[in-house]
Scaffold this motif. Structure first.
Motif, PDB file in Angstrom:
ATOM      1  N   LEU A 123       0.752  -1.015   0.058  1.00  0.00           N
ATOM      2  CA  LEU A 123       0.074  -0.153  -0.089  1.00  0.00           C
ATOM      3  C   LEU A 123       0.947   1.410  -0.165  1.00  0.00           C
ATOM      4  O   LEU A 123       1.960   1.120   0.625  1.00  0.00           O
ATOM      5  CB  LEU A 123      -0.764  -0.048   1.417  1.00  0.00           C
ATOM      6  CG  LEU A 123      -2.196  -0.982   1.002  1.00  0.00           C
ATOM      7  CD1 LEU A 123      -2.034  -2.345   1.017  1.00  0.00           C
ATOM      8  CD2 LEU A 123      -3.186  -0.278   2.167  1.00  0.00           C
ATOM      9  N   SER A 124       0.323   2.441  -0.846  1.00  0.00           N
ATOM     10  CA  SER A 124       1.126   3.477  -0.606  1.00  0.00           C
ATOM     11  C   SER A 124       0.967   4.453   0.373  1.00  0.00           C
ATOM     12  O   SER A 124       0.228   3.896   1.240  1.00  0.00           O
ATOM     13  CB  SER A 124       0.744   4.326  -1.881  1.00  0.00           C
ATOM     14  OG  SER A 124      -0.540   4.750  -1.820  1.00  0.00           O
ATOM     15  N   HIS A 125       1.772   5.176   0.920  1.00  0.00           N
ATOM     16  CA  HIS A 125       1.715   6.060   2.126  1.00  0.00           C
ATOM     17  C   HIS A 125       0.217   6.886   2.011  1.00  0.00           C
ATOM     18  O   HIS A 125      -0.599   6.941   3.004  1.00  0.00           O
ATOM     19  CB  HIS A 125       2.528   7.023   2.257  1.00  0.00           C
ATOM     20  CG  HIS A 125       4.090   6.756   2.234  1.00  0.00           C
ATOM     21  ND1 HIS A 125       4.313   5.973   3.362  1.00  0.00           N
ATOM     22  CD2 HIS A 125       4.986   6.865   1.630  1.00  0.00           C
ATOM     23  CE1 HIS A 125       5.502   5.676   3.519  1.00  0.00           C
ATOM     24  NE2 HIS A 125       6.073   5.901   2.148  1.00  0.00           N
ATOM     25  N   ALA A 126      -0.239   7.202   0.785  1.00  0.00           N
ATOM     26  CA  ALA A 126      -1.750   7.826   0.436  1.00  0.00           C
ATOM     27  C   ALA A 126      -2.656   6.974   1.036  1.00  0.00           C
ATOM     28  O   ALA A 126      -3.742   7.266   1.686  1.00  0.00           O
ATOM     29  CB  ALA A 126      -1.824   8.442  -0.902  1.00  0.00           C
ATOM     30  N   GLU A 127      -2.620   5.773   0.485  1.00  0.00           N
ATOM     31  CA  GLU A 127      -3.742   4.514   0.736  1.00  0.00           C
ATOM     32  C   GLU A 127      -3.631   4.305   2.320  1.00  0.00           C
ATOM     33  O   GLU A 127      -4.769   4.126   2.750  1.00  0.00           O
ATOM     34  CB  GLU A 127      -3.371   3.401  -0.073  1.00  0.00           C
ATOM     35  CG  GLU A 127      -3.612   3.727  -1.317  1.00  0.00           C
ATOM     36  CD  GLU A 127      -2.929   2.510  -2.237  1.00  0.00           C
ATOM     37  OE1 GLU A 127      -3.806   2.099  -3.503  1.00  0.00           O
ATOM     38  OE2 GLU A 127      -2.081   1.864  -1.829  1.00  0.00           O
ATOM     39  N   ILE A 128      -2.550   4.203   2.870  1.00  0.00           N
ATOM     40  CA  ILE A 128      -2.703   3.735   4.277  1.00  0.00           C
ATOM     41  C   ILE A 128      -2.943   5.050   5.293  1.00  0.00           C
ATOM     42  O   ILE A 128      -3.664   4.882   6.184  1.00  0.00           O
ATOM     43  CB  ILE A 128      -1.168   3.793   4.688  1.00  0.00           C
ATOM     44  CG1 ILE A 128      -0.466   2.427   4.147  1.00  0.00           C
ATOM     45  CG2 ILE A 128      -0.946   3.460   6.558  1.00  0.00           C
ATOM     46  CD1 ILE A 128       0.761   2.207   4.347  1.00  0.00           C
ATOM     47  N   GLY A 129      -2.811   6.478   4.692  1.00  0.00           N
ATOM     48  CA  GLY A 129      -3.283   7.626   5.175  1.00  0.00           C
ATOM     49  C   GLY A 129      -4.886   7.449   5.268  1.00  0.00           C
ATOM     50  O   GLY A 129      -5.459   7.901   6.355  1.00  0.00           O
ATOM     51  N   LEU A 130      -5.324   7.214   3.946  1.00  0.00           N
ATOM     52  CA  LEU A 130      -6.758   7.039   3.979  1.00  0.00           C
ATOM     53  C   LEU A 130      -7.470   5.981   5.048  1.00  0.00           C
ATOM     54  O   LEU A 130      -8.306   6.213   5.480  1.00  0.00           O
ATOM     55  CB  LEU A 130      -7.083   6.660   2.356  1.00  0.00           C
ATOM     56  CG  LEU A 130      -8.717   6.624   2.078  1.00  0.00           C
ATOM     57  CD1 LEU A 130      -9.158   8.150   2.005  1.00  0.00           C
ATOM     58  CD2 LEU A 130      -8.790   6.059   0.551  1.00  0.00           C
ATOM     59  N   ILE A 131      -6.749   5.071   4.974  1.00  0.00           N
ATOM     60  CA  ILE A 131      -7.156   3.939   5.986  1.00  0.00           C
ATOM     61  C   ILE A 131      -7.285   4.330   7.321  1.00  0.00           C
ATOM     62  O   ILE A 131      -8.219   4.081   8.127  1.00  0.00           O
ATOM     63  CB  ILE A 131      -6.476   2.582   5.913  1.00  0.00           C
ATOM     64  CG1 ILE A 131      -6.970   2.064   4.436  1.00  0.00           C
ATOM     65  CG2 ILE A 131      -6.880   1.597   6.831  1.00  0.00           C
ATOM     66  CD1 ILE A 131      -5.839   0.836   4.352  1.00  0.00           C
ATOM     67  N   ARG A 132      -6.296   4.942   7.749  1.00  0.00           N
ATOM     68  CA  ARG A 132      -6.078   5.492   9.126  1.00  0.00           C
ATOM     69  C   ARG A 132      -6.472   6.795   9.465  1.00  0.00           C
ATOM     70  O   ARG A 132      -6.305   7.277  10.772  1.00  0.00           O
ATOM     71  CB  ARG A 132      -4.454   5.246   9.551  1.00  0.00           C
ATOM     72  CG  ARG A 132      -3.867   3.948   9.459  1.00  0.00           C
ATOM     73  CD  ARG A 132      -2.337   3.660   9.473  1.00  0.00           C
ATOM     74  NE  ARG A 132      -2.211   3.860  10.942  1.00  0.00           N
ATOM     75  CZ  ARG A 132      -1.016   3.559  11.458  1.00  0.00           C
ATOM     76  NH1 ARG A 132       0.045   3.587  10.889  1.00  0.00           N
ATOM     77  NH2 ARG A 132      -1.104   3.816  12.821  1.00  0.00           N
ATOM     78  N   GLY A 133      -7.006   7.530   8.392  1.00  0.00           N
ATOM     79  CA  GLY A 133      -7.445   8.899   8.718  1.00  0.00           C
ATOM     80  C   GLY A 133      -6.540  10.116   8.831  1.00  0.00           C
ATOM     81  O   GLY A 133      -6.432  10.909   9.759  1.00  0.00           O
ATOM     82  N   LYS A 134      -5.148   9.855   8.442  1.00  0.00           N
ATOM     83  CA  LYS A 134      -4.005  10.878   8.452  1.00  0.00           C
ATOM     84  C   LYS A 134      -3.677  11.178   7.059  1.00  0.00           C
ATOM     85  O   LYS A 134      -4.121  10.671   6.001  1.00  0.00           O
ATOM     86  CB  LYS A 134      -2.961   9.867   9.246  1.00  0.00           C
ATOM     87  CG  LYS A 134      -3.128   9.161  10.400  1.00  0.00           C
ATOM     88  CD  LYS A 134      -3.128  10.081  11.653  1.00  0.00           C
ATOM     89  CE  LYS A 134      -3.318   9.257  12.766  1.00  0.00           C
ATOM     90  NZ  LYS A 134      -3.191  10.044  14.008  1.00  0.00           N
TER      91      LYS A 134
END
Length: 171
Positions: free
Chosen positions: A136-147
């Motif tokens: 997963l990209s940083h953007a995708e992880i941020g979307l999942i984690r709300g960051k």
């Protein structure tokens, strides 16, 4: 008669779109679950459960491809949390020669050291590294984690530093 055909077409289109999603994201979800659970059979079971839950909610999902990946990982993440609560905290590490080693660990000893270092991290850091190992990209992880993407990058870098500190051998 025409209304029935439209409904059949809509159901077929939804099934096709979901199948495409499964083909595209199934490997990523399974990789995430394997890096999180370390038990291949349990990871495969939870991957199947993830897509069953996603199919049940598919009619209500209206996001983009990027949002779909994040949505699936969020479902998988919730299933992991439920499994850990249900199964307790005792885990045994099975080392298998046919299983690729994460992060370049080449020997069984290196793999155990890496897993020990990962276990020393808090749950958020372990989860963050597992998502990156899944691709997963940083953007995708941020979307999942709300960051934000930037906050996710910084958290990932800090987690890597903590793992490296655990792996360093004192001289």
């Amino acid at each position: 008669m025409l209304a029935m055909r439209r409904e059949e077409t809509a159901v077929a289109d939804a099934a096709t779109r979901f199948y495409d999603l499964y083909q595209r994201e199934g490997v990523v979800v399974l990789r995430y679950l394997r890096s999180t659970l370390r038990e291949p059979v349990a990871a495969e079971d939870l991957c199947a459960d993830t897509f069953c839950r996603a199919w049940d909610a598919w009619g209500r999902f209206s996001g983009t491809d990027t949002q779909a990946r994040a949505w699936l990982i969020r479902i998988a993440r919730n299933l992991v949390i439920d499994a850990v609560r249900r199964d307790g905290r005792v885990k045994f590490t099975q080392i298998s020669a046919d299983q690729p080693s994460p992060l370049g660990a080449e020997t069984d000893a290196e793999l155990l050291d890496l897993r020990h270092a990962m276990d020393s991290l808090d749950r958020d850091d372990r989860e963050l590294l597992a998502m990156r190992m899944a691709g997963l990209s940083h953007a995708e992880i941020g979307l999942i984690r709300g960051k934000s993407e930037e906050a996710t990058k910084k958290a990932w870098q800090r987690a890597l530093v903590r793992v490296r500190e655990q792996l360093e051998v004192p001289v």
